[in-house]
Each structure stands twice: as C-alpha cells, then as structure tokens.
Design an enzyme around this catalytic site. Structure first.
Site, PDB file in Angstrom:
ATOM      1  N   GLU A 139       0.833  -1.162   0.000  1.00 14.26           N
ATOM      2  CA  GLU A 139      -0.103  -0.128  -0.069  1.00 14.26           C
ATOM      3  C   GLU A 139       0.971   1.230  -0.088  1.00 14.26           C
ATOM      4  OE1 GLU A 139      -4.435   0.372   1.694  1.00 14.26           O
ATOM      5  OE2 GLU A 139      -2.813   0.391   3.328  1.00 14.26           O
ATOM      6  N   GLU A 142       2.375   1.779  -3.462  1.00 14.59           N
ATOM      7  CA  GLU A 142       1.493   2.243  -4.446  1.00 14.59           C
ATOM      8  C   GLU A 142       1.173   3.792  -4.143  1.00 14.59           C
ATOM      9  OE1 GLU A 142      -3.286   1.003  -5.535  1.00 14.59           O
ATOM     10  OE2 GLU A 142      -2.241   0.181  -3.793  1.00 14.59           O
ATOM     11  N   CYS A 169      -8.234  -2.421   3.758  1.00 12.38           N
ATOM     12  CA  CYS A 169      -7.846  -3.542   4.534  1.00 12.38           C
ATOM     13  C   CYS A 169      -9.088  -3.949   5.363  1.00 12.38           C
ATOM     14  CB  CYS A 169      -6.742  -3.430   5.643  1.00 12.38           C
ATOM     15  SG  CYS A 169      -6.668  -1.750   6.613  1.00 12.38           S
ATOM     16  N   SER A 189      -7.090   1.447  -2.480  1.00 10.23           N
ATOM     17  CA  SER A 189      -5.669   0.752  -2.638  1.00 10.23           C
ATOM     18  C   SER A 189      -6.090  -0.703  -3.385  1.00 10.23           C
ATOM     19  CB  SER A 189      -5.223   0.525  -1.512  1.00 10.23           C
ATOM     20  OG  SER A 189      -3.951  -0.351  -1.388  1.00 10.23           O
ATOM     21  N   LYS A 229     -14.993 -10.055   8.302  1.00 10.18           N
ATOM     22  CA  LYS A 229     -14.071 -10.871   7.587  1.00 10.18           C
ATOM     23  C   LYS A 229     -14.543 -12.198   7.360  1.00 10.18           C
ATOM     24  CE  LYS A 229     -10.449  -8.327   7.969  1.00 10.18           C
ATOM     25  NZ  LYS A 229      -9.480  -8.195   6.829  1.00 10.18           N
ATOM     26  N   GLU A 232     -15.646 -11.293   3.891  1.00 15.14           N
ATOM     27  CA  GLU A 232     -14.638 -11.123   3.013  1.00 15.14           C
ATOM     28  C   GLU A 232     -14.130 -12.389   2.539  1.00 15.14           C
ATOM     29  OE1 GLU A 232     -10.323  -8.779   2.951  1.00 15.14           O
ATOM     30  OE2 GLU A 232     -11.233  -9.726   5.026  1.00 15.14           O
ATOM     31  N   GLU A 237     -13.314 -14.016  -5.431  1.00 15.90           N
ATOM     32  CA  GLU A 237     -12.084 -13.685  -6.277  1.00 15.90           C
ATOM     33  C   GLU A 237     -10.876 -13.812  -5.436  1.00 15.90           C
ATOM     34  OE1 GLU A 237     -13.837  -9.577  -4.595  1.00 15.90           O
ATOM     35  OE2 GLU A 237     -14.804 -11.407  -5.304  1.00 15.90           O
ATOM     36  N   CYS A 393     -10.242  -1.777  14.673  1.00 17.70           N
ATOM     37  CA  CYS A 393     -10.564  -3.258  14.770  1.00 17.70           C
ATOM     38  C   CYS A 393     -10.768  -3.680  16.321  1.00 17.70           C
ATOM     39  CB  CYS A 393      -9.433  -4.132  14.050  1.00 17.70           C
ATOM     40  SG  CYS A 393      -9.023  -3.783  12.210  1.00 17.70           S
TER      41      CYS A 393
END
Length: 419
Positions: A139, A142, A169, A189, A229, A232, A237, A393
């Site tokens: 990140e 980038e 994230c 990102s 999560k 996710e 993908e 978190c």
C-alpha cells in the site's frame, strides 16, 4: 488486486425474532440503515444494505442480532485430521481481547498465552502482523508511485488509480464503498487485506518452504476481531494461491482463507477443547519466520495505525531517511476524523511535496463528508484511512461483548498506549 466482483454476496448477520424487543438500539449503531422494523416490532436485517460489520450485534442489549456463520465445530474436526495442516492467522486486535473471554481485564495483552493455546489446540501460526507489514509495503509503495506521478510529475509505466488513495484492509468499509459509493472504487488501494495476503502466502510460500506440505492440505483459519472478515473470506475472487499453483501446472481449486473464527469463536473453541487459557504455557514461536513482525504491523488494530505505518514507509522511500520520530502522533487518538500533513524532500529530484492525510473511524458518524468531497473532486488529501468500527478493529463485531460497552478502550490502549 481486489476484484470487487461479489455483488451477489449477502450479509452474515440476522436478527433472532424470539429475542428482538424492537427497541431500536441496533439502528442507532448500524452505519447503513440496514435494520428495518418499527419501534416495538421485531426487526430484520436488509441483506442488500448490510455490510456485515456486527456493530448491531455487539451493541444490542438483548443479544438479538446473530452471526450466522458458526464454524467452531468444523475447525475442531479439521484440527483432529492428521492429514491436514491447520494454520491460524491471528489479527493484532485479537491478542488484546481474547483474555476478556477468560475473566481477564479488558485490554490484557496475552500474545504468548495465545500462541501457547493455539499450539495446544493444534494450530500452526502465521501471524497477521507479518502480512500487515506486507500490506504496508504494498500500500505504501502504491501511494509513493502516485505521489511521484501526480505530485512530482514523474512518468509512470503502470496504471495508477486517482488520489486520494483509500485504505482497503477493512472489509466492511470495502463493502460500504461497493454498495454506496461505487464511483470511488478506483480510489481504493489495490492491496488485499492482511488476512487475505496471509491466506495466499500460507498456501504458496508457507506450504512449500515452511511446512513443506501440499497447498491443498493446508486448512487456513482467519482469527479476527471482525464479523465482516467472514464475508470477505467468502468472496470468489480470493483464490490466488490456487491460481498460482494452476499456473505452475498443478490442479486444485480452493479459497485462500477457508474459514474465519472471531475472537468470541476462538474462545469457544478453546473451551470446547478443554484448554485453560489462564494456565496455558506461554509460547513465542521464535523459529517460525511467519510469526515475525514489526511495530508497523502491530498498530493496524487501532484507528490511525495503518496510516502511521504507511507514512513511515512513504517518508523513508521518498526522502531516503527515517522519520525523526517514528511515532506519528497527528494521526493518533480517538477523534472521529483526524488530519495531518508531512513535508518531505524527494531524494531523487530535490523537490518538496507536502503529503496531506486524513483518518476516519466509525462509518456511521464520520466518513460521509470525506467521501462526498472526494466524489466532487475537491478532496485536499493524498491518502485517507477509513475503518468501519469506532476505534478501529479493536471494537470489531467479533470481539467480546461487554454489557457496559466500553471495553474497547482498554483494547485500544493495549495496542497503542496513547489512546
């Protein structure tokens, strides 16, 4: 890169009709107005609006919202299967919360005990802090490429998304953008979350070099403070490791992360296995390269932590020097929105650039103005960190539920003692 393909996926949160009192408490914490039902009537979750963050779950006084994905028994079954290598990847916020499920003070830092309990249960460990460090490198680099191109005028041979760059994230935040601000997806990102990097790493390098097993024989368990999560991990993908091995001529199709246990789930797993967390021998796993990490990875669990770690990296790469003080205090603290700027001189060209950043936590209260500003093309920032949950978190939907609703402050202080 993230594919942002999974529009068919739905929420993992449901409301128990027998328990719900229709008090509207859940509505006051839901960031997307996904909870429907009149005051006094049984409520329901609109899965087309829900981002699976679990804030309704941890704040309902009656425990009506439920996490519908319970895989504790499944993971225990896999741990008993000697043909499998079961790997747990532990998020930084878990180690400051798991003790609470065993009578310890909120915010007790129990890393070595957690490693010991994981070993006793039969897990191998790939610490998510390790891949949080990788996330920062990805990140951060980038962001640096965008700064060099957009702010310093250097050509780029790669396609670069626009500024400001948003962190990627937090899966609830990612889902929020997909559903409510899809035109801002190019600003995200391209880096995967640390958990998804851990899954791909475990089933490629980890399988070949660390545990020396076939990748299809690794069962990868995310151990997270976050209900989103679970959502996710289910996204289609994220099969990067299988695709890697297919390109090497090997057959097989499997997800990078097989299942996710929340902090509460992990506590139940330990209890079912008869592991006394208070007396378990401590373990450091010093010989495991995938359990090593820096302080940059550790601070991911708090609001501002991702930003601070990224700034350290960007400053060093652009200037060739370390920040004089690695503790970048302007992005710390529990204000809803924080902003800061840091001026740096490019070691290659001698040009100066002032990097402007913002940090927001708690989508319900604090992000709309930032997003509308970006959508209108008027954002003054280069980089924006957003986490769905208040405090980050540490206050995720998978953390221990404190009836007083304040224990996340103790967890925040354990991750970084500035909160």
């Amino acid at each position: 890169m993230k594919g942002f393909q999974s529009q068919e996926l739905t929420s993992i949160i449901e409301i128990d009709r027998k328990t719900c009192k229709g008090c509207d408490s859940c509505k006051s914490f839901c960031p997307t107005d996904a909870i429907e039902g009149k005051y006094g009537a049984v409520h329901r979750v609109n899965s087309e609006k829900c981002i699976s963050c679990g804030q309704c779950l941890i704040n309902c006084p009656f425990g009506a919202p439920k996490d519908t994905v319970d895989v504790v028994d499944k993971v225990i079954e896999k741990l008993k299967n000697k043909q499998l290598t079961v790997v747990g990847t532990i998020a930084p916020a878990v180690r400051v919360a798991i003790g609470e499920e065993f009578g310890m003070e909120p915010g007790s830092l129990v890393t070595e005990k957690l490693y010991g309990a994981m070993k006793q249960a039969g897990f191998k460990v790939l610490d998510t802090n390790f891949t949080a460090d990788q996330t920062i490198m990805e990140e951060g680099m980038e962001l640096i490429a965008k700064i060099r191109h957009f702010a310093l005028g250097e050509p780029s041979e790669h396609h670069l998304g626009p500024l400001p760059q948003f962190t990627s994230c937090c899966p609830a935040w990612v889902r929020y953008v997909e559903l409510y601000y899809p035109t801002l997806l190019p600003n995200m990102s391209s880096a995967k979350s640390p958990m998804m990097m851990a899954g791909a790493l475990a089933k490629t390098y980890g399988a070949k070099e660390v545990w020396k097993v076939n990748p299809e024989d690794i069962y990868m368990v995310g151990i997270m403070p976050c209900t989103a999560k679970k959502f996710e991990a289910s996204r289609p993908e994220f099969h990067s490791a299988a695709h890697y091995w297919q390109n090497q001529g090997k057959a097989g199709s499997y997800p990078d992360i097989d299942v996710v246990l929340t902090t509460r789930d992990l506590a139940r797993l330990f209890k079912k296995l008869g592991i006394d967390f208070n007396t378990v021998p401590e373990f450091t796993d010093k010989d495991n390269p995938l359990a090593q990490y820096s302080g940059a990875g550790t601070i991911f669990g708090n609001t501002g932590g991702v930003m601070e770690a990224a700034l350290r990296t960007a400053y060093f790469v652009i200037t060739g020097k370390e920040l004089d003080v690695l503790d970048f205090k302007p992005v710390r603290g529990l204000q809803g929105v924080k902003e800061a700027s840091v001026t740096m001189k490019d070691a290659k060209t001698g040009k100066e650039v002032t990097l402007k950043v913002a940090v927001a936590h708690g989508i319900k209260e604090n992000v709309k103005a930032l997003l509308e500003e970006t959508k209108a093309g008027k954002s003054p920032y280069h980089f924006i960190e957003i986490m769905n949950c208040p405090g980050g978190c540490v206050n995720g939907g998978g953390q221990p539920i404190n009836p007083m609703g304040t224990s996340w402050l103790g967890k925040a202080k354990a991750v970084l003692p500035w909160s």
